[in-house]
Design a protein around this motif. Sequence first.
Motif, PDB file in Angstrom:
ATOM      1  N   PHE A   1       0.785  -1.366   0.080  1.00 21.77           N
ATOM      2  CA  PHE A   1      -0.012  -0.007   0.243  1.00 21.77           C
ATOM      3  C   PHE A   1       1.233   1.179   0.300  1.00 21.77           C
ATOM      4  O   PHE A   1       2.005   1.329   1.198  1.00 21.77           O
ATOM      5  N   TRP A   2       0.756   2.126  -0.390  1.00 24.21           N
ATOM      6  CA  TRP A   2       1.274   3.411  -0.905  1.00 24.21           C
ATOM      7  C   TRP A   2       1.612   4.068  -0.177  1.00 24.21           C
ATOM      8  O   TRP A   2       0.438   3.742   1.204  1.00 24.21           O
ATOM      9  N   SER A   3       2.430   4.714   0.500  1.00 20.15           N
ATOM     10  CA  SER A   3       2.788   5.343   1.937  1.00 20.15           C
ATOM     11  C   SER A   3       1.399   6.207   1.729  1.00 20.15           C
ATOM     12  O   SER A   3       2.167   7.432   0.083  1.00 20.15           O
ATOM     13  N   GLY A   4       0.952   7.332   2.296  1.00 17.71           N
ATOM     14  CA  GLY A   4      -0.044   8.803   1.916  1.00 17.71           C
ATOM     15  C   GLY A   4      -0.766   9.234   2.412  1.00 17.71           C
ATOM     16  O   GLY A   4      -0.985   8.622   3.719  1.00 17.71           O
ATOM     17  N   ASN A   5      -1.655  10.808   2.416  1.00 19.51           N
ATOM     18  CA  ASN A   5      -2.630  10.551   2.984  1.00 19.51           C
ATOM     19  C   ASN A   5      -4.062   9.417   2.865  1.00 19.51           C
ATOM     20  O   ASN A   5      -4.536   9.766   3.753  1.00 19.51           O
ATOM     21  N   ASN A   6      -3.915   9.085   1.756  1.00 21.54           N
ATOM     22  CA  ASN A   6      -5.208   7.868   1.870  1.00 21.54           C
ATOM     23  C   ASN A   6      -4.981   6.663   2.557  1.00 21.54           C
ATOM     24  O   ASN A   6      -5.810   6.620   2.937  1.00 21.54           O
ATOM     25  N   LEU A   7      -3.397   6.402   2.737  1.00 18.59           N
ATOM     26  CA  LEU A   7      -3.048   5.180   3.641  1.00 18.59           C
ATOM     27  C   LEU A   7      -3.671   6.073   5.413  1.00 18.59           C
ATOM     28  O   LEU A   7      -4.101   4.693   5.583  1.00 18.59           O
ATOM     29  N   GLN A   8      -3.131   7.072   5.733  1.00 18.02           N
ATOM     30  CA  GLN A   8      -3.378   7.505   6.965  1.00 18.02           C
ATOM     31  C   GLN A   8      -4.785   7.363   7.099  1.00 18.02           C
ATOM     32  O   GLN A   8      -5.517   6.993   8.393  1.00 18.02           O
ATOM     33  N   ALA A   9      -5.568   8.047   5.735  1.00 20.29           N
ATOM     34  CA  ALA A   9      -7.435   7.947   6.409  1.00 20.29           C
ATOM     35  C   ALA A   9      -7.596   6.636   6.730  1.00 20.29           C
ATOM     36  O   ALA A   9      -8.996   6.827   7.395  1.00 20.29           O
ATOM     37  N   LEU A  10      -7.180   5.189   5.918  1.00 21.12           N
ATOM     38  CA  LEU A  10      -7.681   3.815   5.413  1.00 21.12           C
ATOM     39  C   LEU A  10      -7.247   3.429   7.166  1.00 21.12           C
ATOM     40  O   LEU A  10      -7.878   3.477   8.485  1.00 21.12           O
ATOM     41  N   THR A  11      -6.690   4.105   7.752  1.00 18.85           N
ATOM     42  CA  THR A  11      -5.761   3.770   9.178  1.00 18.85           C
ATOM     43  C   THR A  11      -6.419   4.369  10.211  1.00 18.85           C
ATOM     44  O   THR A  11      -7.270   4.246  10.982  1.00 18.85           O
ATOM     45  N   HIS A  12      -7.608   5.564   9.757  1.00 20.18           N
ATOM     46  CA  HIS A  12      -8.464   6.115  10.584  1.00 20.18           C
ATOM     47  C   HIS A  12      -9.388   5.354  10.809  1.00 20.18           C
ATOM     48  O   HIS A  12     -10.336   4.918  11.872  1.00 20.18           O
ATOM     49  N   ILE A  13      -9.691   4.975  10.338  1.00 16.69           N
ATOM     50  CA  ILE A  13     -11.398   4.085   9.639  1.00 16.69           C
ATOM     51  C   ILE A  13     -10.766   2.722  10.569  1.00 16.69           C
ATOM     52  O   ILE A  13     -11.472   2.037  10.899  1.00 16.69           O
ATOM     53  N   LEU A  14      -9.621   2.038  10.312  1.00 13.02           N
ATOM     54  CA  LEU A  14      -9.366   1.335  10.588  1.00 13.02           C
ATOM     55  C   LEU A  14      -9.397   1.151  12.366  1.00 13.02           C
ATOM     56  O   LEU A  14      -9.637   0.389  13.311  1.00 13.02           O
ATOM     57  N   SER A  15      -9.075   2.014  12.837  1.00 13.46           N
ATOM     58  CA  SER A  15      -8.991   2.153  14.406  1.00 13.46           C
ATOM     59  C   SER A  15     -10.344   1.947  15.024  1.00 13.46           C
ATOM     60  O   SER A  15     -10.615   2.146  16.440  1.00 13.46           O
TER      61      SER A  15
END
Length: 330
Positions: free
Chosen positions: A182-196
């Motif tokens: 998975f590419w690092s960046g804002n989209n991956l960060q947004a995904l981890t927000h949801i996973l949390s």
Amino acid sequence: MIEDKVNLLVKNSNNLENVKSSFLAGVFKKCNALTLTLKGLEADVYQINNCIDIIKTNSGVLSNFRGNNLLTTAVNLSILDNPEESFNEFIIIYEKLKKHFYTNEFLVLASQIIYNYKNERSVDEIVVDTRKVYDLMKENHLFLTGQEDICSAALIATTCDDLNSTFTDMERCYSILRKNGFWSGNNLQALTHILSLFGGTAEEKCNKMILLNNVLKRSNTHIDGYSLPILGVVALTTSDYDKFSKDLESVNKVLKKQHGFGNFSLGSSLRNIISASLICVDSLESDKDSLSYKIIETTKNISLNIVMIMQIAASSAATTASIAVSTSNS
């Protein structure tokens, strides 16, 4: 049935074409049609128009409740019992947020997220926690965290009991997924927000993400870019990824033929968000005994937040799309 949801979505989309003051809000109409559809509601054009009048009467011409947020706010108000009173509460929460953030249009949706929890916790407490969450986001990813993340911060603030544990989980997910393609960046960060927002260890959640992503790659149906947060919802609320992949392709084909849902007018990424949202919620409603349903029920009623997650992703995507169109036309 997924067919019923698709039909309701198209009907809502057509109804929203008759809403006033929204002739430039193409992608926002589709996102708001999705919001109503996920709640099983039909767009009430008369009531939405009434709510637009309420917003215009009670806000200035340059207010952030206008512009990109006008239709979304009006639709959200239209399903409440007392829209005028509720809008006044939106404004109060918005003003509280402005004391902790620079003024921006994402505070409008954040105020509506917080409004939904006003009977469960103190609004002032949630606003302060929203800023705490946002600061932790910036502490971990200074250059990735932007105004669009305030909405996720508000949602996390309403559901999280232990911020340290939540952010440890978030960063672990970010690291695992980055190492697995998975590419690092804002989209991956947004995904981890949801996973949390979901239960389970970081490893368990990421393994599901990786598995679903591989299944979608094999089918040549991609959910990536700013669609990634939706992939997280699907991975943790759906157990049959092969079926999801086939359903996604099927719903996409149907929607693509509908007015306003094609590649030129909407684009594949936003259509994927809409299609995946419909399938995900339909699956949850159809299989009350599924593993996914049990996961949701044990995770602070995250089922009540599914629509909100979709709305955040869709609104952010719509704003991104709108900015892109404006830039290309300038």
